[in-house]
Design an enzyme around this catalytic site. Sequence first.
Site, PDB file in Angstrom:
ATOM      1  N   HIS A 162       0.808  -1.226   0.000  1.00 34.56           N
ATOM      2  CA  HIS A 162       0.000   0.000   0.000  1.00 34.56           C
ATOM      3  C   HIS A 162       0.842   1.277   0.000  1.00 34.56           C
ATOM      4  CE1 HIS A 162       0.835  -0.028   4.344  1.00 34.56           C
ATOM      5  NE2 HIS A 162       0.361   1.203   4.407  1.00 34.56           N
ATOM      6  N   ASP A 163       2.066   1.204   0.510  1.00 33.46           N
ATOM      7  CA  ASP A 163       2.918   2.401   0.593  1.00 33.46           C
ATOM      8  C   ASP A 163       4.030   2.419  -0.445  1.00 33.46           C
ATOM      9  OD1 ASP A 163       1.800   4.081   2.490  1.00 33.46           O
ATOM     10  OD2 ASP A 163       2.882   3.188   4.177  1.00 33.46           O
ATOM     11  N   LYS A 166       5.640   5.517  -2.037  1.00 27.79           N
ATOM     12  CA  LYS A 166       6.533   6.422  -1.316  1.00 27.79           C
ATOM     13  C   LYS A 166       7.953   6.388  -1.864  1.00 27.79           C
ATOM     14  CE  LYS A 166       4.129   6.704   3.124  1.00 27.79           C
ATOM     15  NZ  LYS A 166       4.185   6.425   4.580  1.00 27.79           N
ATOM     16  N   HIS A 191       1.871   9.861  -2.996  1.00 27.35           N
ATOM     17  CA  HIS A 191       2.271   8.454  -2.931  1.00 27.35           C
ATOM     18  C   HIS A 191       1.094   7.524  -3.198  1.00 27.35           C
ATOM     19  CE1 HIS A 191       0.659   8.317   1.236  1.00 27.35           C
ATOM     20  NE2 HIS A 191       0.672   6.998   1.099  1.00 27.35           N
ATOM     21  N   HIS A 216      -6.150   4.260   0.759  1.00 22.53           N
ATOM     22  CA  HIS A 216      -6.008   3.950   2.183  1.00 22.53           C
ATOM     23  C   HIS A 216      -5.973   5.181   3.080  1.00 22.53           C
ATOM     24  CE1 HIS A 216      -1.761   4.372   0.891  1.00 22.53           C
ATOM     25  NE2 HIS A 216      -1.489   4.710   2.142  1.00 22.53           N
ATOM     26  N   HIS A 217      -5.864   6.379   2.491  1.00 24.52           N
ATOM     27  CA  HIS A 217      -5.956   7.612   3.283  1.00 24.52           C
ATOM     28  C   HIS A 217      -7.301   8.315   3.106  1.00 24.52           C
ATOM     29  CE1 HIS A 217      -1.974   7.841   5.051  1.00 24.52           C
ATOM     30  NE2 HIS A 217      -1.436   7.496   3.894  1.00 24.52           N
ATOM     31  N   ASP A 245      -3.828   0.817   9.157  1.00 25.50           N
ATOM     32  CA  ASP A 245      -2.728   1.754   8.926  1.00 25.50           C
ATOM     33  C   ASP A 245      -2.591   2.726  10.091  1.00 25.50           C
ATOM     34  OD1 ASP A 245      -0.709   3.042   7.258  1.00 25.50           O
ATOM     35  OD2 ASP A 245      -2.172   4.622   6.907  1.00 25.50           O
TER      36      ASP A 245
END
Length: 351
Positions: A162-163, A166, A191, A216-217, A245
């Site tokens: 998921h990250d 970045k 990201h 996810h944010h 998260d």
Amino acid sequence: MRKIDIDSVESGSKLARTVYNSTGQTLLSQGTILTTKFLERLKGLGYTSLYVDDGFIDDVSIDDLVQQETRNQAVSCVREVTETVKLGKTLQTAKVKKVISDIVDELISNGNLMLNLSDIRSFDDYTFCHSVNVAVISVTIGMSLYFPRHKLLDLGLGVLLHDIGKIQIAPEILNKPGKLTEGEFNLVKMHTWNGFNLLRSDPEIKITSAHVALQHHERIDGTGYPRQLKGTNIHEYARISAIADVFDALTHDRVYRAKMPVHEVYQYFVEQTYSQFDNHFLDNFIQKIAKYPQGTKVVLSDGRSGFVVKQNNVPERPLVRLFWIHGKELAKPVEVNLLYETQLSIAEVLE
């Protein structure tokens, strides 16, 4: 064994759990006597806590959701995949699928264990360890929702990566100790798109998994990013990963803030976040958190104090081994199971 802040570990203590780096290499083995030199070296590497045997609950082992070997392999895989993508090479999807398959199978075999996450990480390993923890938490939530195995695999794959977007953000921005400027925060928010575009370009990854990186944010009330989506317009995998998260981020040290104790994060979710997260998913998650992880030092409502030694699948009511009453040592330790001693409760957490 107990997990305690490294600043509270005394020279001469015995290490109760092997310390690994993010490539799976052993830094210090279980049973090592911790000298001042060892402790200072670990602090220098960014480690903030350790498991030690200190004479109180040395016979207690931690109920791990995932074996240490599996966790090490997962962290190493995320690091390797990230570095490969940084070099412009193809995403090693088969490796990631194997890792998430192992995690899912272990979680299924463990059944109803409470979330008692026990990894020890350094600041440098944060992103990789975080991705693994968030995957473990998300799959656990998925299991509580009775997702079939194929959905758990798709969910876990998306969360494990998921990250990954970045990699296109400068480290000095990601690890900035102070508050980000508006321009820096806008770069960080990218990201989500970076990760989504990378994952959706891989024919071996389903678009639903890729949406975890993108969403996810996002928050249920529309206050998230990058598209301010609301409610069920956010994919269910992303709604699950958002909870996981935030939980893992708050319970671990970062370069710009200290971690929160699990019981405080538990209360944060219970009292403050229902407008931001899917309420059904959040309710399922809250019932799976070990509010007082094994080794937590607590005071009961009758003035006796000691350490949590076992979970009871009821977050507020673990088994506690008591050593003191109002600060004075008991004649001998006593174990109290709060699941049955309903007149008692945990009144305070001491560390």
